[in-house]
Enzyme design. Structure first.
Site, PDB file in Angstrom:
ATOM      1  CE1 TYR A  26      37.278  28.563  62.866  1.00  0.00           C
ATOM      2  CE2 TYR A  26      35.289  27.347  63.398  1.00  0.00           C
ATOM      3  CZ  TYR A  26      36.024  28.106  62.515  1.00  0.00           C
ATOM      4  OH  TYR A  26      35.511  28.405  61.278  1.00  0.00           O
ATOM      5  CE1 TYR A  67      39.297  34.879  55.536  1.00  0.00           C
ATOM      6  CE2 TYR A  67      39.338  34.407  57.894  1.00  0.00           C
ATOM      7  CZ  TYR A  67      39.282  33.973  56.577  1.00  0.00           C
ATOM      8  OH  TYR A  67      39.197  32.631  56.302  1.00  0.00           O
ATOM      9  CG  MET A 106      38.343  35.138  61.667  1.00  0.00           C
ATOM     10  SD  MET A 106      39.155  35.362  63.274  1.00  0.00           S
ATOM     11  CE  MET A 106      38.080  36.615  64.012  1.00  0.00           C
ATOM     12  CG  HIS A 116      39.244  31.070  52.941  1.00  0.00           C
ATOM     13  ND1 HIS A 116      39.804  32.014  53.781  1.00  0.00           N
ATOM     14  CD2 HIS A 116      40.127  30.890  51.927  1.00  0.00           C
ATOM     15  CE1 HIS A 116      40.989  32.375  53.294  1.00  0.00           C
ATOM     16  NE2 HIS A 116      41.212  31.709  52.175  1.00  0.00           N
ATOM     17  CG  ASN A 146      28.323  26.212  53.004  1.00  0.00           C
ATOM     18  OD1 ASN A 146      27.124  26.349  52.753  1.00  0.00           O
ATOM     19  ND2 ASN A 146      28.843  26.528  54.172  1.00  0.00           N
ATOM     20  CB  ALA A 161      27.920  29.574  52.828  1.00  0.00           C
ATOM     21  CG  PHE A 204      24.070  34.412  53.378  1.00  0.00           C
ATOM     22  CD1 PHE A 204      22.875  34.880  53.882  1.00  0.00           C
ATOM     23  CD2 PHE A 204      25.265  34.879  53.933  1.00  0.00           C
ATOM     24  CE1 PHE A 204      22.852  35.796  54.924  1.00  0.00           C
ATOM     25  CE2 PHE A 204      25.252  35.789  54.970  1.00  0.00           C
ATOM     26  CZ  PHE A 204      24.046  36.254  55.471  1.00  0.00           C
ATOM     27  CE1 TYR A 205      29.165  36.266  54.344  1.00  0.00           C
ATOM     28  CE2 TYR A 205      29.090  33.907  53.926  1.00  0.00           C
ATOM     29  CZ  TYR A 205      29.269  34.963  54.798  1.00  0.00           C
ATOM     30  OH  TYR A 205      29.559  34.721  56.135  1.00  0.00           O
ATOM     31  CE  LYS A 230      19.480  36.497  52.618  1.00  0.00           C
ATOM     32  NZ  LYS A 230      18.260  37.283  52.345  1.00  0.00           N
TER      33      LYS A 230
END
Length: 218
Positions: free
Chosen positions: A71, A118, A120, A174, A179, A182, A185-186, A189
């Site tokens: 970043y 969002y 990040m 995104h 992945n 991830a 997870f989303y 959960k």
């Protein structure tokens, strides 16, 4: 080795205390104590903390350790200026920053006057994963949304984000196509749904493609 029936697992708090004592003693190496810490900790009690100019370098170190992308300076400058613990925060355990979440409120294209949260970044240092820290970070943002989603009075909070939350309809992010952890997870959960594929979203990493994950909030 004792069988499972012959042993009783100590509480996670006892394990953490024991490992910290071992870490500070001469009978175990720092490397071994870090391994023990990873193995024995259960769900960890954490505190949240504000991201600001004094500690934004900690956010940079967490991101560098967690993500394959870099970043730029403007991202960290924005996080330091934002100073909104409701949407961007550290997770502290035992006084150390071990994870962080950074979110923003943005307009939804083709939906005039409507917005979304969002995500990040969401990162937890590797040794502290699978102990509920990422879950607590995401939950804290969703709980804040729930507390403010019907609040149309911008004068009722010092945070500029609270007024915007009354027009927020979803939360999204995104996720790189490779992945799987991830996405699991989303989705599992928090009930996110996997949406469209975005090709060549990332630069200089492979694979460069991502999926959009989103969860409707209204």
């Amino acid at each position: 080795i004792a069988s499972e029936a012959e042993t009783r697992r100590p509480s996670p708090y006892y394990c953490v205390s024991l490992v910290l004592r071992l870490h500070n003693s001469s009978i175990i190496s720092p490397v071994a104590s870090n391994v023990l810490l990873t193995i024995t900790m259960g769900t960890l009690p954490i505190d949240f903390g504000l991201i600001n100019a004094d500690n934004v370098e900690q956010l940079k170190k967490i991101n560098q350790a967690c993500f394959p992308v870099t970043y730029n300076t403007s991202f960290y400058d924005d996080m330091a200026k934002k100073q909104d613990e409701n949407l961007c925060k550290f997770a502290y355990w035992n006084g150390f920053a071990v994870g962080a979440i950074c979110t923003r409120i943005e307009a939804i294209p083709d939906c005039p006057g409507r917005h979304r949260i969002y995500i990040m970044t969401l990162g937890v240092l590797a040794a502290y994963r699978n102990h509920g820290i990422g879950t607590k970070l995401v939950s804290s943002v969703l709980e804040y949304y729930e507390s403010q989603k019907d609040n149309n009075d911008s004068s009722s909070s010092s945070s500029s984000s609270s007024a915007s939350l009354s027009s927020v309809d979803e939360i999204m992010l995104h996720v790189q196509t490779s992945n799987n952890d991830a996405m699991k997870f989303y989705i599992e959960k928090f009930g996110f749904e996997k949406g469209e594929l975005v090709e060549n979203y990332y630069k200089r990493i492979d694979p460069p493609h991502c999926y959009i994950l989103r969860k409707k909030l209204r």
